[in-house]
Design a protein around this motif. Sequence first.
Motif, short mmCIF file in Angstrom:
data_model
loop_
_atom_site.label_atom_id
_atom_site.label_comp_id
_atom_site.label_asym_id
_atom_site.label_seq_id
_atom_site.Cartn_x
_atom_site.Cartn_y
_atom_site.Cartn_z
N ASP A 29 0.83 -1.23 -0.11
CA ASP A 29 -0.07 -0.12 0.01
C ASP A 29 1.07 1.31 0.27
O ASP A 29 1.66 1.57 0.89
N GLN A 30 1.02 1.84 -1.10
CA GLN A 30 1.82 3.04 -1.05
C GLN A 30 0.65 4.34 -0.73
O GLN A 30 0.03 4.63 -1.61
N ILE A 31 1.17 4.69 0.32
CA ILE A 31 -0.09 5.75 1.06
C ILE A 31 0.07 7.06 0.52
O ILE A 31 -0.95 7.74 0.47
N TYR A 32 1.34 7.46 0.07
CA TYR A 32 1.52 8.76 -0.50
C TYR A 32 0.91 9.01 -1.70
O TYR A 32 0.50 10.03 -2.49
N SER A 33 1.16 7.85 -2.82
CA SER A 33 0.67 8.01 -4.06
C SER A 33 -0.69 7.24 -4.35
O SER A 33 -1.35 7.43 -5.44
N LYS A 34 -1.18 6.70 -3.25
CA LYS A 34 -2.63 6.24 -3.15
C LYS A 34 -2.55 5.25 -4.01
O LYS A 34 -3.69 5.22 -4.85
N VAL A 80 1.60 -14.53 1.23
CA VAL A 80 1.26 -13.21 0.61
C VAL A 80 1.81 -12.26 1.78
O VAL A 80 1.34 -12.36 3.00
N ARG A 81 2.64 -11.32 1.45
CA ARG A 81 3.33 -10.47 2.57
C ARG A 81 2.51 -9.07 2.13
O ARG A 81 2.46 -8.53 1.07
N THR A 82 2.71 -8.38 3.01
CA THR A 82 2.34 -6.67 3.06
C THR A 82 2.77 -5.98 3.81
O THR A 82 3.65 -6.39 4.94
N ASN A 83 2.95 -4.60 3.67
CA ASN A 83 3.29 -3.63 4.63
C ASN A 83 2.33 -2.89 5.49
O ASN A 83 2.67 -2.03 6.09
N ILE A 84 0.92 -3.82 5.60
CA ILE A 84 -0.03 -3.06 6.26
C ILE A 84 -0.03 -4.06 7.55
O ILE A 84 0.22 -5.16 7.33
N TYR A 85 -0.04 -3.39 8.62
CA TYR A 85 -0.19 -4.14 10.04
C TYR A 85 -1.37 -3.82 11.03
O TYR A 85 -1.79 -2.51 10.77
N ASP A 86 -2.16 -4.75 11.43
CA ASP A 86 -3.38 -4.68 12.13
C ASP A 86 -3.14 -4.18 13.17
O ASP A 86 -2.30 -4.39 13.79
#
Length: 86
Positions: A29-34, A80-86
């Motif tokens: 999830d690229q938060i700055y480029s949405k 599947v890996r992600t940069n999002i953490y709950d």
Amino acid sequence: MNQIDAVIKDIKEMFAKQPNTIYEVRVVDQIYSKKVNIFFEWYKIGKATGSQQIARLDSSYTEQIPEIIKKIRKKTGLTVRTNIYD
């Protein structure tokens, strides 16, 4: 066919099942480029990591990331890996 189904189709085509190779999918999830990027990555023992971008989705998919991860895991069996953490 929606974009996620197309991504899963691409992953299945790229998954070659080579010996001594680890495959995984990374959802970023690229938060700055949405944007939400999806990468197919492979690690061969003694070699550099390979990574190929499969999709770049718009910000409307950001809230759907947990469902996207579950669907990719279920349909492909890959980590599947992600940069999002709950």
